[in-house]
Design a protein around this motif. Structure first.
Motif, PDB file in Angstrom:
ATOM      1  N   PRO A  82      44.305   9.728  47.775  1.00 49.45           N
ATOM      2  CA  PRO A  82      43.447   8.571  48.083  1.00 49.45           C
ATOM      3  C   PRO A  82      44.179   7.230  48.108  1.00 49.45           C
ATOM      4  O   PRO A  82      43.896   6.388  48.961  1.00 49.45           O
ATOM      5  CB  PRO A  82      42.387   8.599  46.976  1.00 49.45           C
ATOM      6  N   LEU A 130      45.748   6.692  51.581  1.00 44.97           N
ATOM      7  CA  LEU A 130      44.943   6.938  52.778  1.00 44.97           C
ATOM      8  C   LEU A 130      45.162   5.883  53.858  1.00 44.97           C
ATOM      9  O   LEU A 130      45.404   6.222  55.017  1.00 44.97           O
ATOM     10  CB  LEU A 130      43.461   7.043  52.415  1.00 44.97           C
ATOM     11  N   GLU A 131      45.091   4.611  53.515  1.00 47.99           N
ATOM     12  CA  GLU A 131      45.284   3.557  54.528  1.00 47.99           C
ATOM     13  C   GLU A 131      46.683   3.608  55.121  1.00 47.99           C
ATOM     14  O   GLU A 131      46.854   3.474  56.331  1.00 47.99           O
ATOM     15  CB  GLU A 131      44.985   2.189  53.937  1.00 47.99           C
ATOM     16  N   ALA A 171      46.894   6.635  57.426  1.00 49.22           N
ATOM     17  CA  ALA A 171      46.080   6.383  58.626  1.00 49.22           C
ATOM     18  C   ALA A 171      46.819   5.458  59.586  1.00 49.22           C
ATOM     19  O   ALA A 171      46.769   5.662  60.806  1.00 49.22           O
ATOM     20  CB  ALA A 171      44.731   5.781  58.236  1.00 49.22           C
ATOM     21  N   TYR A 228      39.629   9.770  61.387  1.00 50.11           N
ATOM     22  CA  TYR A 228      38.502   9.436  60.532  1.00 50.11           C
ATOM     23  C   TYR A 228      38.673  10.107  59.176  1.00 50.11           C
ATOM     24  O   TYR A 228      39.318  11.144  59.044  1.00 50.11           O
ATOM     25  CB  TYR A 228      37.171   9.834  61.173  1.00 50.11           C
ATOM     26  N   GLU A 229      38.097   9.461  58.169  1.00 47.99           N
ATOM     27  CA  GLU A 229      38.135   9.981  56.816  1.00 47.99           C
ATOM     28  C   GLU A 229      36.965  10.939  56.604  1.00 47.99           C
ATOM     29  O   GLU A 229      35.858  10.683  57.074  1.00 47.99           O
ATOM     30  CB  GLU A 229      38.026   8.825  55.818  1.00 47.99           C
ATOM     31  N   ARG A 230      37.229  12.017  55.892  1.00 45.59           N
ATOM     32  CA  ARG A 230      36.174  12.968  55.531  1.00 45.59           C
ATOM     33  C   ARG A 230      36.188  13.165  54.021  1.00 45.59           C
ATOM     34  O   ARG A 230      37.233  13.044  53.388  1.00 45.59           O
ATOM     35  CB  ARG A 230      36.395  14.314  56.223  1.00 45.59           C
ATOM     36  N   GLU A 231      35.033  13.475  53.479  1.00 48.85           N
ATOM     37  CA  GLU A 231      34.924  13.763  52.049  1.00 48.85           C
ATOM     38  C   GLU A 231      35.255  15.237  51.839  1.00 48.85           C
ATOM     39  O   GLU A 231      34.382  16.107  51.856  1.00 48.85           O
ATOM     40  CB  GLU A 231      33.519  13.431  51.549  1.00 48.85           C
ATOM     41  N   ASN A 236      41.228  15.122  53.911  1.00 48.19           N
ATOM     42  CA  ASN A 236      40.406  13.921  54.029  1.00 48.19           C
ATOM     43  C   ASN A 236      40.742  13.011  55.207  1.00 48.19           C
ATOM     44  O   ASN A 236      40.028  12.042  55.456  1.00 48.19           O
ATOM     45  CB  ASN A 236      40.447  13.121  52.730  1.00 48.19           C
ATOM     46  N   LEU A 237      41.798  13.292  55.966  1.00 47.33           N
ATOM     47  CA  LEU A 237      42.114  12.496  57.151  1.00 47.33           C
ATOM     48  C   LEU A 237      42.220  13.441  58.348  1.00 47.33           C
ATOM     49  O   LEU A 237      43.073  14.335  58.371  1.00 47.33           O
ATOM     50  CB  LEU A 237      43.420  11.714  56.968  1.00 47.33           C
TER      51      LEU A 237
END
Length: 157
Positions: free
Chosen positions: A82, A85-86, A89, A102-105, A109-110
């Motif tokens: 986490p 993530l940025e 991305a 896109y982010e997914r739970e 997650n990416l």
């Protein structure tokens, strides 16, 4: 990208968002054709779309092609810590072959789509992303083709 503040859209903005989700004119001058249908000029259409995109009201303007009808593509996913993530991305987005991410739970997650001239080029991009991110990329190639129509009539308050 900053979300567009809750404001009233102009008639032109509403018409562009509603009318051209589908049936974008297939011609050498699509924006001029759109402008003619809307009773305005090409420059106004282009500036309005650019502004809506810059404000985050729309993500992109362009065609969507059936998978593998032009080149090759794949869906891919990465399990990103986490706190990275940025950063990851941004790495993914730096490749012209990436349509969107896109982010997914989920542990993975990416998620993102890569489109290139052929399968070898798609694999080259996936490998390069993995190398730059320092994380394994899961390739999720399409097994069955489903067409989902994402155009819908917008409801204006």
């Amino acid at each position: 990208m900053n979300p567009r503040p809750q404001t009233t859209l102009s008639d032109l903005e509403r018409a562009l968002l509603d009318r051209f989700q589908q049936q974008l004119p297939l011609s050498p001058t699509p924006f001029a054709d759109m402008a003619k249908q809307l009773g305005t000029d090409e420059e106004t259409v282009m500036q309005t779309l650019a502004r809506l995109q810059a404000e985050g009201a729309i993500s992109r303007v362009g065609p969507v092609f059936r998978p593998h009808s032009i080149g090759a593509s794949t869906l891919a996913a990465i399990a990103v810590p986490p706190e990275r993530l940025e950063e990851v991305a941004e790495i993914v987005n730096s490749f012209d072959e990436v349509n969107h991410n896109y982010e997914r739970e989920h542990q993975l997650n990416l998620w993102f789509v890569v489109t290139a001239e052929d399968g070898v080029a798609v694999q080259r991009v996936l490998h390069a992303i993995s190398e730059r991110a320092g994380l394994p990329v899961l390739d999720l190639p399409m097994l069955a083709d489903f067409h989902i129509n994402l155009g819908f009539s917008l409801q204006w308050n």
